[in-house]
Design a protein around this motif. Structure first.
Motif, PDB file in Angstrom:
ATOM      1  N   LEU A  44       0.841  -1.197   0.000  1.00 41.97           N
ATOM      2  CA  LEU A  44       0.000   0.000   0.000  1.00 41.97           C
ATOM      3  C   LEU A  44       0.878   1.250   0.000  1.00 41.97           C
ATOM      4  CD1 LEU A  44      -2.737  -1.171   2.525  1.00 41.97           C
ATOM      5  CD2 LEU A  44      -2.869  -1.102   0.045  1.00 41.97           C
ATOM      6  N   LEU A  45       1.958   1.184  -0.747  1.00 40.85           N
ATOM      7  CA  LEU A  45       2.895   2.293  -0.870  1.00 40.85           C
ATOM      8  C   LEU A  45       2.986   2.686  -2.341  1.00 40.85           C
ATOM      9  CD1 LEU A  45       5.685   0.838   1.419  1.00 40.85           C
ATOM     10  CD2 LEU A  45       4.093   2.648   2.009  1.00 40.85           C
ATOM     11  N   PRO A  46       3.410   3.904  -2.629  1.00 40.39           N
ATOM     12  CA  PRO A  46       3.529   4.323  -4.025  1.00 40.39           C
ATOM     13  C   PRO A  46       4.577   3.494  -4.776  1.00 40.39           C
ATOM     14  CG  PRO A  46       3.886   6.178  -2.536  1.00 40.39           C
ATOM     15  CD  PRO A  46       3.717   4.974  -1.697  1.00 40.39           C
ATOM     16  N   ARG A  75       5.800  -7.901  -7.079  1.00 34.52           N
ATOM     17  CA  ARG A  75       6.570  -8.791  -7.963  1.00 34.52           C
ATOM     18  C   ARG A  75       7.309  -7.948  -9.000  1.00 34.52           C
ATOM     19  NH1 ARG A  75       1.444 -10.839  -7.967  1.00 34.52           N
ATOM     20  NH2 ARG A  75       1.135 -12.493  -6.477  1.00 34.52           N
ATOM     21  N   ILE A  76       8.574  -8.254  -9.205  1.00 31.90           N
ATOM     22  CA  ILE A  76       9.374  -7.498 -10.155  1.00 31.90           C
ATOM     23  C   ILE A  76       8.989  -7.860 -11.583  1.00 31.90           C
ATOM     24  CG2 ILE A  76      11.719  -7.087 -10.994  1.00 31.90           C
ATOM     25  CD1 ILE A  76      12.669  -7.501  -8.128  1.00 31.90           C
ATOM     26  N   PHE A  77       8.777  -9.138 -11.822  1.00 33.80           N
ATOM     27  CA  PHE A  77       8.453  -9.603 -13.160  1.00 33.80           C
ATOM     28  C   PHE A  77       6.996 -10.047 -13.198  1.00 33.80           C
ATOM     29  CE2 PHE A  77      12.920 -10.638 -12.303  1.00 33.80           C
ATOM     30  CZ  PHE A  77      13.503  -9.775 -13.205  1.00 33.80           C
ATOM     31  N   GLU A  78       6.285  -9.656 -14.262  1.00 34.98           N
ATOM     32  CA  GLU A  78       4.884 -10.036 -14.416  1.00 34.98           C
ATOM     33  C   GLU A  78       4.803 -11.488 -14.866  1.00 34.98           C
ATOM     34  OE1 GLU A  78       0.825  -8.431 -16.573  1.00 34.98           O
ATOM     35  OE2 GLU A  78       2.743  -7.610 -17.163  1.00 34.98           O
ATOM     36  N   ARG A  79       3.955 -12.251 -14.202  1.00 36.61           N
ATOM     37  CA  ARG A  79       3.781 -13.640 -14.590  1.00 36.61           C
ATOM     38  C   ARG A  79       2.423 -13.806 -15.246  1.00 36.61           C
ATOM     39  NH1 ARG A  79       0.273 -14.575 -10.890  1.00 36.61           N
ATOM     40  NH2 ARG A  79       0.475 -14.205  -8.730  1.00 36.61           N
ATOM     41  N   LYS A  80       2.301 -14.800 -16.091  1.00 34.46           N
ATOM     42  CA  LYS A  80       1.027 -15.068 -16.765  1.00 34.46           C
ATOM     43  C   LYS A  80       0.197 -16.012 -15.906  1.00 34.46           C
ATOM     44  CE  LYS A  80       2.035 -12.582 -20.251  1.00 34.46           C
ATOM     45  NZ  LYS A  80       1.461 -11.282 -20.324  1.00 34.46           N
ATOM     46  N   ILE A 128       9.296   0.888  -5.143  1.00 28.16           N
ATOM     47  CA  ILE A 128       9.940  -0.159  -5.943  1.00 28.16           C
ATOM     48  C   ILE A 128      11.206   0.401  -6.586  1.00 28.16           C
ATOM     49  CG2 ILE A 128       9.684  -1.611  -8.004  1.00 28.16           C
ATOM     50  CD1 ILE A 128       6.740  -1.906  -7.250  1.00 28.16           C
ATOM     51  N   TYR A 129      11.127   1.635  -7.084  1.00 27.19           N
ATOM     52  CA  TYR A 129      12.298   2.246  -7.703  1.00 27.19           C
ATOM     53  C   TYR A 129      13.399   2.505  -6.676  1.00 27.19           C
ATOM     54  CZ  TYR A 129       8.858   2.948 -11.361  1.00 27.19           C
ATOM     55  OH  TYR A 129       7.880   2.752 -12.291  1.00 27.19           O
ATOM     56  N   SER A 133      18.541   1.075  -4.180  1.00 21.27           N
ATOM     57  CA  SER A 133      19.318   0.616  -3.023  1.00 21.27           C
ATOM     58  C   SER A 133      19.981  -0.724  -3.316  1.00 21.27           C
ATOM     59  CB  SER A 133      18.435   0.531  -1.779  1.00 21.27           C
ATOM     60  OG  SER A 133      17.437  -0.444  -1.960  1.00 21.27           O
ATOM     61  N   GLY A 134      19.311  -1.594  -4.086  1.00 23.50           N
ATOM     62  CA  GLY A 134      19.929  -2.860  -4.489  1.00 23.50           C
ATOM     63  C   GLY A 134      21.156  -2.630  -5.343  1.00 23.50           C
ATOM     64  N   PHE A 135      21.073  -1.693  -6.290  1.00 25.84           N
ATOM     65  CA  PHE A 135      22.227  -1.360  -7.134  1.00 25.84           C
ATOM     66  C   PHE A 135      23.375  -0.812  -6.292  1.00 25.84           C
ATOM     67  CE2 PHE A 135      19.405  -1.036 -10.961  1.00 25.84           C
ATOM     68  CZ  PHE A 135      20.121  -1.927 -11.758  1.00 25.84           C
ATOM     69  N   ILE A 136      23.076   0.107  -5.406  1.00 26.87           N
ATOM     70  CA  ILE A 136      24.130   0.733  -4.595  1.00 26.87           C
ATOM     71  C   ILE A 136      24.790  -0.292  -3.679  1.00 26.87           C
ATOM     72  CG2 ILE A 136      24.549   2.406  -2.750  1.00 26.87           C
ATOM     73  CD1 ILE A 136      22.397   4.179  -4.103  1.00 26.87           C
TER      74      ILE A 136
END
Length: 181
Positions: free
Chosen positions: A22-24, A133-138, A28-29, A34-37
């Motif tokens: 329930l966050l903007p 989820r980072i990747f959309e699943r079918k 995610i960005y 933070s993962g990259f850093i």
């Protein structure tokens, strides 16, 4: 019969949305950044000195792991249902008069399973329901559930399509006041 069950007989079914926050979406960005850093720091100060070459793939995997862990910490299950005058999100009631617009994907035109709802209230605040989820699943069942939820929202909240963003696939629906009130 209790008052709660008597009230619920006029409501739609429960739409259970799992692994959402329930966050903007900016969260995610920020999780990605933070993962990259963190992965870059670990690569520069630890992996590069131990493995010399080939540690970049390990750092990339570490970056994905950090992003997924951050998002899973914020993941929760949200229950939505509607009656003729309001939208309930985890039991909290939002009257149709309080909601000005809802932005979401066009689940009726395209079979999407990524969850995104931005509910704008007339007091200026927004409620986000965003997929973690980072990747959309079918998933056919998820697509049918989201299509059914959108149709119920359009019917119960008197939503009309105002604007379509063809690039992102999102649609803005305006909530029109009930003339009988």
């Amino acid at each position: 019969m209790t008052a709660t069950s008597d009230h619920r007989k006029y409501c739609t079914e429960d739409f259970i949305l799992g692994k959402v926050m329930l966050l903007p979406p900016v969260v995610i960005y920020l999780a990605t950044l933070s993962g990259f850093i963190l992965a870059a720091l670990i690569y520069v100060f630890v992996i590069q000195h131990i493995f010399f070459h080939g540690g970049l793939a390990l750092a990339f995997g570490l970056m994905i792991l950090v992003m997924m862990l951050i998002l899973q910490v914020h993941a929760q299950t949200v229950i939505l249902y509607l009656d003729n005058k309001s939208l309930f999100i985890d039991g909290k009631r939002y009257l149709r008069q309080e909601i000005s617009a809802i932005e979401t994907y066009d689940y009726e035109a395209r079979e999407r399973t990524r969850i995104y709802f931005c509910i704008s209230l007339k007091n200026g605040s927004k409620i986000y329901i965003t997929d973690t989820r980072i990747f959309e699943r079918k998933d056919k069942e998820q697509a049918v559930k989201l299509r059914k939820l959108l149709r119920a929202m359009k019917k119960r909240l008197s939503m009309q399509r105002v604007k379509t963003n063809r690039w992102s696939g999102r649609v803005l629906y305006q909530i029109y006041p009930d003339p009988s009130i």
